[in-house]
Write a protein that holds these residues in place. Structure first.
Motif, PDB file in Angstrom:
ATOM      1  N   PRO A   2      28.720 -21.391  28.580  1.00  0.00           N
ATOM      2  CA  PRO A   2      27.795 -20.475  29.120  1.00  0.00           C
ATOM      3  C   PRO A   2      27.537 -20.467  30.613  1.00  0.00           C
ATOM      4  N   THR A   3      27.595 -19.138  31.262  1.00  0.00           N
ATOM      5  CA  THR A   3      27.563 -19.159  32.705  1.00  0.00           C
ATOM      6  C   THR A   3      26.030 -19.442  33.160  1.00  0.00           C
ATOM      7  N   ARG A   4      25.906 -19.637  34.619  1.00  0.00           N
ATOM      8  CA  ARG A   4      24.753 -20.075  35.152  1.00  0.00           C
ATOM      9  C   ARG A   4      23.623 -19.350  34.706  1.00  0.00           C
ATOM     10  N   VAL A   5      23.652 -17.988  34.778  1.00  0.00           N
ATOM     11  CA  VAL A   5      22.563 -16.994  34.373  1.00  0.00           C
ATOM     12  C   VAL A   5      22.183 -17.157  33.021  1.00  0.00           C
ATOM     13  N   GLU A   6      23.227 -17.411  32.142  1.00  0.00           N
ATOM     14  CA  GLU A   6      22.969 -17.539  30.589  1.00  0.00           C
ATOM     15  C   GLU A   6      22.320 -18.666  30.201  1.00  0.00           C
ATOM     16  N   ARG A   7      22.648 -19.674  31.118  1.00  0.00           N
ATOM     17  CA  ARG A   7      21.649 -20.982  30.672  1.00  0.00           C
ATOM     18  C   ARG A   7      20.433 -20.762  31.128  1.00  0.00           C
ATOM     19  N   TYR A   8      20.228 -20.241  32.332  1.00  0.00           N
ATOM     20  CA  TYR A   8      18.833 -19.816  32.845  1.00  0.00           C
ATOM     21  C   TYR A   8      17.935 -19.040  31.775  1.00  0.00           C
ATOM     22  N   LEU A   9      18.703 -18.005  31.398  1.00  0.00           N
ATOM     23  CA  LEU A   9      18.062 -17.060  30.399  1.00  0.00           C
ATOM     24  C   LEU A   9      17.894 -17.740  28.957  1.00  0.00           C
ATOM     25  N   PHE A 135       9.475 -26.634  33.526  1.00  0.00           N
ATOM     26  CA  PHE A 135       9.723 -26.173  34.795  1.00  0.00           C
ATOM     27  C   PHE A 135      10.420 -27.038  35.845  1.00  0.00           C
ATOM     28  N   LEU A 136      10.986 -28.239  35.498  1.00  0.00           N
ATOM     29  CA  LEU A 136      11.554 -29.330  36.499  1.00  0.00           C
ATOM     30  C   LEU A 136      12.961 -29.569  35.842  1.00  0.00           C
ATOM     31  N   GLY A 137      14.208 -29.610  36.608  1.00  0.00           N
ATOM     32  CA  GLY A 137      15.312 -30.007  36.357  1.00  0.00           C
ATOM     33  C   GLY A 137      15.977 -29.360  35.100  1.00  0.00           C
ATOM     34  N   ILE A 138      16.071 -27.815  35.323  1.00  0.00           N
ATOM     35  CA  ILE A 138      16.508 -26.775  34.418  1.00  0.00           C
ATOM     36  C   ILE A 138      18.247 -27.028  34.791  1.00  0.00           C
ATOM     37  N   ASP A 139      18.790 -27.281  33.776  1.00  0.00           N
ATOM     38  CA  ASP A 139      20.474 -27.518  34.085  1.00  0.00           C
ATOM     39  C   ASP A 139      21.034 -25.999  33.884  1.00  0.00           C
ATOM     40  N   VAL A 140      21.377 -25.586  34.831  1.00  0.00           N
ATOM     41  CA  VAL A 140      22.203 -24.378  34.858  1.00  0.00           C
ATOM     42  C   VAL A 140      23.695 -24.383  35.212  1.00  0.00           C
ATOM     43  N   GLY A 141      24.128 -25.627  34.961  1.00  0.00           N
ATOM     44  CA  GLY A 141      25.512 -26.161  35.298  1.00  0.00           C
ATOM     45  C   GLY A 141      25.846 -26.185  36.339  1.00  0.00           C
ATOM     46  N   ASP A 142      25.113 -26.087  37.495  1.00  0.00           N
ATOM     47  CA  ASP A 142      25.540 -26.629  38.924  1.00  0.00           C
ATOM     48  C   ASP A 142      25.356 -27.937  39.189  1.00  0.00           C
ATOM     49  N   GLU A 143      25.777 -28.361  40.374  1.00  0.00           N
ATOM     50  CA  GLU A 143      25.192 -29.805  40.921  1.00  0.00           C
ATOM     51  C   GLU A 143      23.900 -30.233  40.900  1.00  0.00           C
ATOM     52  N   LEU A 144      23.038 -29.113  41.502  1.00  0.00           N
ATOM     53  CA  LEU A 144      21.796 -29.078  41.613  1.00  0.00           C
ATOM     54  C   LEU A 144      21.105 -28.338  40.582  1.00  0.00           C
TER      55      LEU A 144
END
Length: 186
Positions: A2-9, A135-144
């Motif tokens: 999944p992409t970053r935005v897909e992970r967030y959504l 609300f803390l530490g949502i993994d979107v596939g980035d380093e942060l």
């Protein structure tokens, strides 16, 4: 993968119980940065409330963002989507500048945010409508990871009070963070 935005959504879908939000893009005024999107949920977390979140602020970068990157969230007792649009507009306009969107920061909107309220500013703090693990530490596939930061509508006089006395002094006053029609408490 999944992409970053897909992970967030997917994270937001879990929080909303799969409710379909409205998406409202705000064109980027910053060269090289993508648009910011307002993600709007009606009747969340319960009937009569509106919850709006941003996507795009966390893509901009800031030297203060060493452990996470922010996205904004507002939850108010109102049906007016202008509340969600306002935080997306501010995220788009202020990203990449000196504002790091930290707890205690106040953001002036410059005019009334909604026709149903005289409020014209926000203060940032942890989102009261979400549990800490949401609300803390949502993994979107980035380093942060992404942290969701709460935006609370306030009056200009309250903004000045916070700037002079700090967030804790304001937070300890008797006020309803979801009521956009309340009178100023200072």
């Amino acid at each position: 993968m999944p992409t970053r935005v897909e992970r967030y959504l997917a994270h937001l879908d879990r929080l909303s119980g799969g409710q379909e939000p409205a998406f409202v893009p705000f064109r980027s005024s910053k060269p090289g940065l993508r648009d910011v999107t307002a993600i709007v949920y009606r009747d969340q977390p319960e009937p009569g409330f509106l919850t709006g979140l941003t996507y795009g602020l966390s893509l901009s970068g800031h030297p203060a963002w060493q452990r996470s990157t922010p996205e904004l969230c507002i939850t108010v007792r109102s049906a007016d989507e202008a509340w969600a649009w306002a935080i997306a507009h501010l995220a788009e306009q202020l990203r990449g500048g000196p504002c790091h969107f930290g707890y205690g920061d106040t953001l002036g909107f410059g005019q009334r945010i909604s026709k149903d309220s005289s409020m014209d500013a926000f203060v940032l703090f942890a989102p009261a409508a979400l549990e800490q693990e949401d609300f803390l530490g949502i993994d979107v596939g980035d380093e942060l990871p992404v942290n969701i930061t709460g935006c609370y509508p306030i009056h200009s006089s309250e903004r000045r009070f916070i700037q002079a006395n700090g967030l804790k002094a304001f937070w300890d006053l008797d006020w309803d963070p979801y009521d956009v029609t309340r009178a100023a408490v200072v």
